[in-house]
Design a protein around this motif. Structure first.
Motif, mmCIF file in Angstrom:
data_model
loop_
_atom_site.group_PDB
_atom_site.id
_atom_site.type_symbol
_atom_site.label_atom_id
_atom_site.label_comp_id
_atom_site.label_asym_id
_atom_site.label_seq_id
_atom_site.Cartn_x
_atom_site.Cartn_y
_atom_site.Cartn_z
ATOM 1 N N VAL A 50 -16.118 34.825 84.869
ATOM 2 C CA VAL A 50 -14.802 34.230 84.709
ATOM 3 C C VAL A 50 -13.765 35.271 85.129
ATOM 4 O O VAL A 50 -13.846 36.435 84.731
ATOM 5 C CB VAL A 50 -14.557 33.810 83.243
ATOM 6 N N VAL A 51 -12.808 34.844 85.959
ATOM 7 C CA VAL A 51 -11.762 35.737 86.442
ATOM 8 C C VAL A 51 -10.409 35.141 86.072
ATOM 9 O O VAL A 51 -10.128 33.986 86.377
ATOM 10 C CB VAL A 51 -11.854 35.908 87.979
ATOM 11 N N ALA A 52 -9.580 35.947 85.420
ATOM 12 C CA ALA A 52 -8.237 35.493 85.056
ATOM 13 C C ALA A 52 -7.338 35.608 86.285
ATOM 14 O O ALA A 52 -7.447 36.543 87.070
ATOM 15 C CB ALA A 52 -7.682 36.339 83.924
ATOM 16 N N LEU A 53 -6.456 34.646 86.445
ATOM 17 C CA LEU A 53 -5.563 34.603 87.597
ATOM 18 C C LEU A 53 -4.175 34.217 87.112
ATOM 19 O O LEU A 53 -4.008 33.203 86.445
ATOM 20 C CB LEU A 53 -6.085 33.564 88.602
ATOM 21 N N ARG A 54 -3.190 35.014 87.461
ATOM 22 C CA ARG A 54 -1.811 34.704 87.062
ATOM 23 C C ARG A 54 -1.134 33.940 88.190
ATOM 24 O O ARG A 54 -1.119 34.378 89.337
ATOM 25 C CB ARG A 54 -1.038 35.980 86.771
ATOM 26 N N LEU A 55 -0.569 32.801 87.857
ATOM 27 C CA LEU A 55 0.147 31.970 88.816
ATOM 28 C C LEU A 55 1.513 31.606 88.244
ATOM 29 O O LEU A 55 1.670 31.477 87.032
ATOM 30 C CB LEU A 55 -0.642 30.687 89.114
ATOM 31 N N THR A 56 2.464 31.379 89.142
ATOM 32 C CA THR A 56 3.772 30.902 88.700
ATOM 33 C C THR A 56 3.647 29.421 88.349
ATOM 34 O O THR A 56 2.661 28.762 88.721
ATOM 35 C CB THR A 56 4.824 31.070 89.811
ATOM 36 N N LEU A 57 4.651 28.907 87.674
ATOM 37 C CA LEU A 57 4.646 27.473 87.349
ATOM 38 C C LEU A 57 4.621 26.630 88.617
ATOM 39 O O LEU A 57 3.967 25.583 88.663
ATOM 40 C CB LEU A 57 5.864 27.127 86.492
ATOM 41 N N GLU A 58 5.313 27.079 89.648
ATOM 42 C CA GLU A 58 5.323 26.344 90.920
ATOM 43 C C GLU A 58 3.941 26.342 91.562
ATOM 44 O O GLU A 58 3.478 25.309 92.053
ATOM 45 C CB GLU A 58 6.335 26.980 91.878
ATOM 46 N N GLU A 59 3.264 27.481 91.531
ATOM 47 C CA GLU A 59 1.913 27.558 92.102
ATOM 48 C C GLU A 59 0.941 26.665 91.330
ATOM 49 O O GLU A 59 0.098 25.986 91.926
ATOM 50 C CB GLU A 59 1.420 29.010 92.091
ATOM 51 N N ILE A 60 1.068 26.655 90.019
ATOM 52 C CA ILE A 60 0.209 25.797 89.200
ATOM 53 C C ILE A 60 0.469 24.326 89.514
ATOM 54 O O ILE A 60 -0.474 23.530 89.605
ATOM 55 C CB ILE A 60 0.418 26.086 87.697
ATOM 56 N N ALA A 61 1.727 23.975 89.700
ATOM 57 C CA ALA A 61 2.066 22.583 90.027
ATOM 58 C C ALA A 61 1.435 22.176 91.356
ATOM 59 O O ALA A 61 0.883 21.075 91.477
ATOM 60 C CB ALA A 61 3.582 22.400 90.068
ATOM 61 N N VAL A 62 1.504 23.048 92.351
ATOM 62 C CA VAL A 62 0.897 22.760 93.663
ATOM 63 C C VAL A 62 -0.616 22.636 93.521
ATOM 64 O O VAL A 62 -1.236 21.712 94.063
ATOM 65 C CB VAL A 62 1.267 23.857 94.688
ATOM 66 N N LEU A 63 -1.210 23.556 92.785
ATOM 67 C CA LEU A 63 -2.658 23.531 92.567
ATOM 68 C C LEU A 63 -3.084 22.254 91.857
ATOM 69 O O LEU A 63 -4.039 21.580 92.271
ATOM 70 C CB LEU A 63 -3.069 24.762 91.751
ATOM 71 N N ASP A 64 -2.368 21.897 90.785
ATOM 72 C CA ASP A 64 -2.708 20.683 90.030
ATOM 73 C C ASP A 64 -2.530 19.424 90.873
ATOM 74 O O ASP A 64 -3.347 18.497 90.794
ATOM 75 C CB ASP A 64 -1.863 20.587 88.758
ATOM 76 N N GLU A 65 -1.477 19.396 91.682
ATOM 77 C CA GLU A 65 -1.239 18.230 92.533
ATOM 78 C C GLU A 65 -2.379 18.053 93.537
ATOM 79 O O GLU A 65 -2.891 16.958 93.730
ATOM 80 C CB GLU A 65 0.084 18.386 93.277
ATOM 81 N N ARG A 66 -2.769 19.152 94.156
ATOM 82 C CA ARG A 66 -3.872 19.069 95.131
ATOM 83 C C ARG A 66 -5.176 18.685 94.447
ATOM 84 O O ARG A 66 -5.929 17.840 94.946
ATOM 85 C CB ARG A 66 -4.039 20.401 95.853
ATOM 86 N N ALA A 67 -5.460 19.294 93.301
ATOM 87 C CA ALA A 67 -6.695 18.987 92.579
ATOM 88 C C ALA A 67 -6.739 17.513 92.186
ATOM 89 O O ALA A 67 -7.770 16.850 92.370
ATOM 90 C CB ALA A 67 -6.806 19.883 91.342
ATOM 91 N N GLU A 68 -5.631 16.991 91.686
ATOM 92 C CA GLU A 68 -5.594 15.573 91.300
ATOM 93 C C GLU A 68 -5.754 14.672 92.523
ATOM 94 O O GLU A 68 -6.504 13.701 92.486
ATOM 95 C CB GLU A 68 -4.288 15.254 90.574
ATOM 96 N N HIS A 69 -5.067 15.021 93.597
ATOM 97 C CA HIS A 69 -5.130 14.218 94.834
ATOM 98 C C HIS A 69 -6.555 14.163 95.388
ATOM 99 O O HIS A 69 -6.999 13.128 95.880
ATOM 100 C CB HIS A 69 -4.181 14.801 95.884
ATOM 101 N N GLU A 70 -7.290 15.296 95.291
ATOM 102 C CA GLU A 70 -8.637 15.374 95.842
ATOM 103 C C GLU A 70 -9.720 15.067 94.818
ATOM 104 O O GLU A 70 -10.905 15.077 95.141
ATOM 105 C CB GLU A 70 -8.856 16.761 96.450
#
Length: 87
Positions: A50-70
């Motif tokens: 397990v690797v911890a990764l720090r992301l901004t709220l904007e990066e998390i939003a982009v990641l979540d949007e792509r994950a949900e879309h796919e």
């Protein structure tokens, strides 16, 4: 016993403790207990970490949007991006 003792929010009764003790005295099938495993299943033959990764709220939003879309998880999207940059 303390009246506030609970398991998953359900009070533990003296009757339950007696039942657990009786079950333990009869014995457990060790082979069946060892098969259960713990935690999430592995991702293959190799151990993973397990690797911890720090992301901004904007990066998390982009990641979540792509994950949900796919229809994927955050981890799947990140792994896929790593594989693309390694190729």
């Amino acid at each position: 016993m303390n009246a506030r003792e609970t398991i998953n929010g359900v009070p533990v009764t003296e009757e339950q403790i007696v039942a657990w003790a009786a079950e333990a005295e009869v014995g457990y099938d060790i082979a069946a207990l060892k098969k259960r495993g713990r935690g999430r299943p592995g991702r293959g033959a190799e151990p993973s970490q397990v690797v911890a990764l720090r992301l901004t709220l904007e990066e998390i939003a982009v990641l979540d949007e792509r994950a949900e879309h796919e229809g994927k998880t955050r981890s799947d999207v990140i792994r896929e991006a790593l594989h693309l940059t390694a190729a």
